[in-house]
Design a protein around this motif. Structure first.
Motif, PDB file in Angstrom:
ATOM      1  N   CYS A  42       0.747  -1.125   0.147  1.00 46.55           N
ATOM      2  CA  CYS A  42      -0.029   0.116   0.119  1.00 46.55           C
ATOM      3  C   CYS A  42       0.813   1.098   0.066  1.00 46.55           C
ATOM      4  O   CYS A  42       2.159   1.196   0.477  1.00 46.55           O
ATOM      5  CB  CYS A  42      -0.961  -0.135   1.403  1.00 46.55           C
ATOM      6  SG  CYS A  42      -1.736   1.311   1.477  1.00 46.55           S
ATOM      7  N   THR A  44       0.623   3.706   1.936  1.00 41.31           N
ATOM      8  CA  THR A  44       1.035   3.968   3.347  1.00 41.31           C
ATOM      9  C   THR A  44       2.396   3.412   3.830  1.00 41.31           C
ATOM     10  O   THR A  44       3.234   3.895   4.508  1.00 41.31           O
ATOM     11  CB  THR A  44      -0.340   3.449   4.327  1.00 41.31           C
ATOM     12  OG1 THR A  44      -1.390   4.447   3.813  1.00 41.31           O
ATOM     13  CG2 THR A  44       0.092   3.706   5.694  1.00 41.31           C
ATOM     14  N   HIS A  64       0.133  -4.483   5.546  1.00 45.79           N
ATOM     15  CA  HIS A  64      -1.201  -4.498   6.269  1.00 45.79           C
ATOM     16  C   HIS A  64      -2.352  -4.949   5.162  1.00 45.79           C
ATOM     17  O   HIS A  64      -3.442  -4.531   5.487  1.00 45.79           O
ATOM     18  CB  HIS A  64      -1.601  -3.136   6.696  1.00 45.79           C
ATOM     19  CG  HIS A  64      -1.612  -1.854   5.847  1.00 45.79           C
ATOM     20  ND1 HIS A  64      -0.611  -1.280   5.551  1.00 45.79           N
ATOM     21  CD2 HIS A  64      -2.459  -1.674   5.171  1.00 45.79           C
ATOM     22  CE1 HIS A  64      -1.039  -0.377   4.628  1.00 45.79           C
ATOM     23  NE2 HIS A  64      -2.139  -0.472   4.276  1.00 45.79           N
ATOM     24  N   CYS A 149      -6.926  -3.409   1.840  1.00 48.96           N
ATOM     25  CA  CYS A 149      -6.961  -1.829   2.287  1.00 48.96           C
ATOM     26  C   CYS A 149      -7.120  -0.957   1.201  1.00 48.96           C
ATOM     27  O   CYS A 149      -8.041  -0.303   1.298  1.00 48.96           O
ATOM     28  CB  CYS A 149      -5.440  -1.571   2.805  1.00 48.96           C
ATOM     29  SG  CYS A 149      -5.340   0.138   3.269  1.00 48.96           S
TER      30      CYS A 149
HETATM   31 ZN   LIG Z   1      -3.147   0.808   3.053  1.00 46.62          ZN
END
Ligand SMILES: [Zn+2]
Ligand SMILES: [Zn+2]
Length: 330
Positions: A42, A44, A64, A149
């Motif tokens: 991701c 992030t 994640h 996600c």
């Molecule tokens: Zn994410």
């Protein structure tokens, strides 16, 4: 076990992860041990290894969007071998004002997978069993990973923006999350206008049936009812705002923005236009989205990387090169 480790001192050196052997984690109360089958990458994760998000652990295993099978700590609800998905919300306290008011995404004491606790760039991961989601059988490990996600939080963004069937919706930035959100928007008969920098992302938007696709500084040809922004850029938020009709909403799907530039209130925000951020997700968002994903047969495009190539996977996200979502298979 083998794991990709981020050290807080790497953040300033431009070095991302070191792949090495570490002890296999032990489960505590309320947790299960998963053998990781796949882990999505991701944006992030990139913010974490580039230091845009402050380090909270000296040594961290990021990741994640974990698909794993239960190998220790099995219960009646999660028998041995159950395939589950883990997302960014690793746990909440269940006890703060937000948790008591149906807003666990805003919990005062949350844990975030692959940030405040170790994640899935590894052969095994320990996770909270009440934050493990049963996965639809129709999707294999690498194709379900990006839903965890990019998919769930993209779906939450649609909710936060208050999108109604048939509306004109702008997607500003077209990575993993937007390319999943467009599929839901189409099932809602929305017209989708995509503004994005990368040529490959524009091509993907065309192939997924966007009504109109433009470059970074292009303005959609009609006023939009809602817009979602996915780029970590405040300038993009202002462009989205400038594309709205009166009463329209911009929902920002980004955990970090470079900065928020000054903009003309009279022209851009007056007229009851709104800017909202999208923070995290609730378990209900996850369950609802996974149900929709199964019903719509959502199958994201993915590029698979080995755990040894975790740094290449992060670079592909940074440079917007890989096709679709990057997924690590340990
Ligand atoms: Zn994410
Ligand atoms: Zn809470």
């Amino acid at each position: 076990m083998k794991a990709a480790i981020f050290s807080s001192e790497y953040a300033t050196t431009g070095r991302f992860l070191v792949i090495k052997e570490v002890p296999r984690p032990q489960i505590g109360a309320g947790h299960v041990l998963l053998r990781v089958l796949a882990c999505g990458v991701c944006r992030t994760d990139l913010h974490i290894v580039e230091g845009d998000l402050p380090p909270v652990q000296a040594q961290l295993i990021p990741g994640h969007q974990i698909v794993g099978e239960v190998v220790d700590g099995a219960t009646a609800e999660l028998p041995q071998g159950t395939r589950v998905g883990i997302s960014w919300m690793g746990g909440v306290d269940g006890d703060c004002w937000y948790c008591h008011h149906g807003m666990e995404n805003l919990c005062d004491s949350p844990t975030f997978t692959g940030y405040t606790v170790n994640g899935g760039y590894a052969e095994y991961a320990v996770v909270r069993k009440d934050f493990a989601f049963a996965l639809p059988a129709g999707l294999d490990d690498v194709h379900v990973a990006p839903l965890l996600c990019a998919g769930i939080i993209g779906f939450r963004s649609l909710r936060v923006a208050g999108i109604q069937p048939g509306e004109r919706v702008g997607l500003f930035g077209f990575g993993s999350s937007a390319s999943l959100a467009i599929l839901i928007l189409q099932s809602w008969k929305c017209k989708v206008y995509v503004v994005t920098r990368g040529k490959s992302h524009r091509n993907t938007a065309v192939s997924l049936g966007a009504t109109w696709v433009g470059k970074e500084d292009d303005k959609p040809p009609v006023e939009l009812d809602r817009a979602l922004t996915f780029a970590p850029s405040g300038k993009v938020v202002v462009s989205a705002l400038a594309s709205l009709r009166k009463g329209g909403v911009v929902a920002i799907n980004a955990i970090h923005l470079d900065q928020m530039p000054a903009f003309d209130y009279d022209k851009l925000l007056w007229g009851e236009r709104q800017i909202r951020s999208v923070a995290n997700m609730t378990r209900q968002d996850a369950r609802d989205f996974l149900k929709i994903a199964q019903a719509l047969h959502i199958r994201p495009q993915v590029t698979v990387f080995s755990l040894e190539d975790a740094n290449k996977a992060l670079l592909a996200v940074k440079q917007e090169t890989g096709l679709g979502s990057a997924v690590i298979v340990p």
